[in-house]
Design an enzyme around this catalytic site. Structure first.
Site, PDB file in Angstrom:
ATOM      1  CB  CYS A 190      -0.902   0.013   1.230  1.00 43.09           C
ATOM      2  SG  CYS A 190      -1.920  -1.451   1.423  1.00 43.09           S
ATOM      3  NE  ARG A 216       4.646   1.596  -1.192  1.00 44.02           N
ATOM      4  CZ  ARG A 216       5.524   1.658  -0.189  1.00 44.02           C
ATOM      5  NH1 ARG A 216       6.708   2.176  -0.395  1.00 44.02           N
ATOM      6  NH2 ARG A 216       5.221   1.207   1.009  1.00 44.02           N
ATOM      7  CD1 TRP A 275      -0.949  -5.940  -3.279  1.00 44.24           C
ATOM      8  CD2 TRP A 275      -0.554  -6.576  -1.170  1.00 44.24           C
ATOM      9  NE1 TRP A 275      -0.436  -7.211  -3.317  1.00 44.24           N
ATOM     10  CE2 TRP A 275      -0.177  -7.623  -2.038  1.00 44.24           C
ATOM     11  CE3 TRP A 275      -0.377  -6.747   0.193  1.00 44.24           C
ATOM     12  CZ2 TRP A 275       0.339  -8.825  -1.574  1.00 44.24           C
ATOM     13  CZ3 TRP A 275       0.136  -7.939   0.665  1.00 44.24           C
ATOM     14  CH2 TRP A 275       0.496  -8.971  -0.219  1.00 44.24           C
ATOM     15  CG  ASN A 315       0.549   2.066   3.675  1.00 46.90           C
ATOM     16  OD1 ASN A 315      -0.505   2.177   3.065  1.00 46.90           O
ATOM     17  ND2 ASN A 315       1.692   2.572   3.219  1.00 46.90           N
ATOM     18  N   GLY A 316      -0.539  -1.297   6.522  1.00 49.16           N
ATOM     19  CA  GLY A 316      -0.290  -2.209   7.627  1.00 49.16           C
ATOM     20  C   GLY A 316      -1.509  -3.041   7.963  1.00 49.16           C
ATOM     21  CD  GLU A 332      15.824 -14.325  -7.496  1.00 42.57           C
ATOM     22  OE1 GLU A 332      15.460 -13.245  -7.982  1.00 42.57           O
ATOM     23  OE2 GLU A 332      15.366 -14.774  -6.426  1.00 42.57           O
ATOM     24  CE  LYS A 350      13.452 -11.775  -9.763  1.00 44.40           C
ATOM     25  NZ  LYS A 350      12.986 -12.383  -8.549  1.00 44.40           N
ATOM     26  CD  GLU A 359       8.982 -12.562  -7.968  1.00 41.68           C
ATOM     27  OE1 GLU A 359       8.861 -11.943  -6.901  1.00 41.68           O
ATOM     28  OE2 GLU A 359       9.997 -12.455  -8.686  1.00 41.68           O
ATOM     29  CG  HIS A 392      16.158 -38.634  -3.575  1.00 41.78           C
ATOM     30  ND1 HIS A 392      16.286 -39.881  -2.996  1.00 41.78           N
ATOM     31  CD2 HIS A 392      17.410 -38.230  -3.885  1.00 41.78           C
ATOM     32  CE1 HIS A 392      17.573 -40.216  -2.950  1.00 41.78           C
ATOM     33  NE2 HIS A 392      18.273 -39.232  -3.477  1.00 41.78           N
ATOM     34  CE  LYS A 436      11.304  -3.568  -6.094  1.00 43.28           C
ATOM     35  NZ  LYS A 436      11.914  -4.681  -6.836  1.00 43.28           N
TER      36      LYS A 436
END
Length: 609
Positions: free
Chosen positions: A2, A27, A75, A99-100, A482, A486, A489, A505, A604
């Protein structure tokens, strides 16, 4: 996450608020809204689901003006993305942006319902608006009501509040979520990120945890958590690069991938000589602290966590000291044994990652030797609260999927490894070789970027794929992790990563012609073992995409696409092999037609738990 913008001025602030929201789009968000007190003293609210463009369309068709206002990009945490759930939230004369997360909102909601308040949203934020309204109705000033309200909260928050009965005032506070104060001439501002205000000021106060602010257009008062009036340092920002644009690139992410040779060189500048790591880069007290370090605990989230996993291999093989790496959201909720003289290291692009910040606070209660943060945001909470600081020089990273932040973090972690290693058997000759290799990283990354066209063509083979498997061995396993992150995402392809030796395995059961297998294969001591692992994939009809050292002569075939990467020393291979994986993810996302810079459901800067 947010975004908040607030303003009190002697001019119309609506355009300033909306511009601030646009600058915070990186963000991540799902709705936007603005509230201003108009010239008649009425509260004007405009909200829209989706992008800020939807909000600007509403303002174009139904404009409003005012000298005091607040704005927000949301968000979703409580309730779906709807106009009713979008901020600002109102109660009578009060409007609030937040925010939060308020963890005890349910309990507070029931108490307010008992007093006759009606709720129209599913959010925790509406509780804040009603509670402040209730307190001002009892005769408290706006700042006193804010202080009394937050005393009842459990959770994290950054808040900005306006009241039509006080049309030239704005109050705000922060606890666990970032908030900055912007200072102008006959106008003052608050925002969750200074980038939102760079169009109107270059003077900022970075509020401390627990601070409250009371703004008018011509004065500012700051109070600490105890309610005492305090002074905070004013920072004048001059780096014009903070105001970012895409330039010649189609997306911020692509621009940031191609910026890596420059930012990696910048991160190394002044941190190494021809043969040594310069420890002053970690802070004036670094050398004395490093002398005592016998182990390292790394805590981070997401991409930063993967950087920490790479560092674990380096710390134990190069520096000869034990290193533990843990996801911050897990670390903060378990009982931890702290070995003697352990350095606590946090890694964060934003410096405001809620779980990592909470982990640092918990660590301060334990018997760690000291804390070090590796961060890209110089005035962030993690930076202010850590004993030692290494600032990466990545510059603003707008794309939600981190790229240049990751590689600059790897640079920082290798410098730390060398600094600690020289105290645990790393010779001067070994250090000189590693430093010489680090100096070549910008050029080697630039060479890796020349693979872009080849990777773009390869990406078309992923057009109809829904799953992918990434493989690596040794230090390249976290690089594979990573790469998988990516891809998932930004292309929304389900991607997993495994150590290549783990195939038999379990993961081998997934392999068929519809499952692309991406392998990271530098020419190191594990190459032959990796080739054997990949032969197991071929035998089961799997389609292989191998990023391999050109010197290894990895064989290609109809079922094996090989992209040759320039030969580099093992110590810098993670930085270099990351680049083609970033490019692959980007181009697959383009093929899939997804929103590259603002992928769905992601943010973000993750400033809530």
């Amino acid at each position: 996450m947010c975004g908040i913008v607030g303003a009190v001025a002697s001019r119309n602030v609506t355009g300033i608020l909306v511009e601030g929201l646009m600058r915070l789009e990186y963000r991540g968000y799902d709705s936007a809204g603005v509230a201003v007190i108009d010239k008649d003293g009425a509260l004007q609210i405009r909200k829209a689901v989706g992008k800020v463009k939807g909000l600007t369309d509403k303002l174009d068709s139904n404009p409003t003006q005012g000298f005091t206002g607040i704005a927000h990009t949301r968000w979703a945490t409580h309730g779906k993305p709807t106009e009713l759930n979008a901020h600002p939230h109102c109660s009578g004369d009060i409007a609030v942006v937040h925010n939060g997360i308020i963890e005890n909102h349910g309990e507070l909601r029931e108490k307010l319902k008992a007093k006759g308040y009606e709720f129209v949203s599913e959010t925790d934020t509406e509780v804040i608006a009603h509670l402040i309204h209730n307190l001002t109705s009892e005769g408290l000033s706006l700042i006193d009501a804010l202080q009394a309200a937050v005393a009842q909260f459990d959770g994290a928050y950054a808040l900005a509040v306006i009241d039509i009965n006080r049309p030239n005032e704005l109050v705000a506070c922060r606890s666990g979520s970032p908030l900055v104060l912007g200072l102008g001439i006959e106008e003052n501002f608050v925002a969750s990120d200074q980038m939102a205000l760079r169009q109107v000021t270059d003077r900022f106060v970075f509020l401390n945890e627990g601070d409250f602010v009371h703004l008018n257009d011509d004065k500012v008062a700051i109070y600490n958590i105890e309610g005492d009036l305090v002074d905070r340092d004013i920072h004048q920002l001059t780096d014009k690069a903070e105001v970012a644009d895409k330039g010649q690139y189609r997306h911020y992410m692509l621009k940031e991938i191609f910026e890596q040779p420059t930012v990696l060189a910048r991160t190394l500048q002044g941190r190494i000589s021809k043969t040594k790591v310069l420890e002053a880069a970690f802070g004036a007290d670094a050398s004395g602290i490093f002398d005592k370090v016998e182990g390292v605990q790394i805590v981070a989230c997401g991409t930063s966590y993967h950087a920490g996993l790479v560092a674990k291999y380096w710390m134990e093989s190069i520096a000869s000291i034990p290193c533990q790496v843990e996801v911050a959201s897990e670390y903060r909720y378990r009982k931890v044994f702290v070995p003697k003289n352990t350095l606590f290291v946090t890694i964060s692009q934003s410096g405001e990652t809620a779980d990592t910040l909470a982990a640092l606070k918990e660590a301060k209660k334990s018997d760690y030797l000291a804390s070090l943060v590796i961060c890209n945001a110089p005035n962030s909470s993690l930076v202010r609260e850590s004993d030692l600081v290494f600032m990466t020089q990545a510059g603003p990273e707008i794309g939600v999927a981190s790229t240049k932040a990751f590689t600059t973090q790897l640079i920082a972690l290798q410098l730390l490894t060398i600094a600690l290693g020289r105290r645990h058997g790393l010779s001067a000759d070994q250090e000189a070789k590693m430093v010489a290799a680090l100096a070549t990283v910008p050029d080697e990354v630039a060479k890796a970027l020349t693979l872009d066209t080849e990777i773009k063509i390869t990406s078309e083979k992923f057009a109809d794929k829904k799953h992918a498997l990434f493989l690596g061995r040794g230090v390249e396993y976290p690089v594979a992790m990573e790469g998988a992150l990516k891809l998932k995402e930004i292309s929304y392809i389900h991607a997993e990563s495994y150590p290549a030796g783990e195939l038999k395995h379990g993961p081998l059961a997934l392999v068929d012609a519809d499952m692309p297998i991406v392998a990271v294969a530098p020419n190191n001591e594990l190459m032959e073992k990796l080739k054997s692992n990949l032969e197991e994939v071929q035998a089961r009809g799997g389609k292989l995409f191998v990023f391999s050292d050109q010197a290894s002569a990895f064989p290609s075939s109809d079922d094996v696409t090989v992209i040759n990467v320039h030969s580099v020393p093992d110590t810098i291979a993670p930085m270099v092999y990351t680049i083609p994986l970033q490019l692959l993810s980007y181009h697959v996302a383009i093929v899939k037609g997804t929103d590259v810079d603002q992928p769905r459901n992601l943010a973000k800067s993750v400033t809530v738990e």
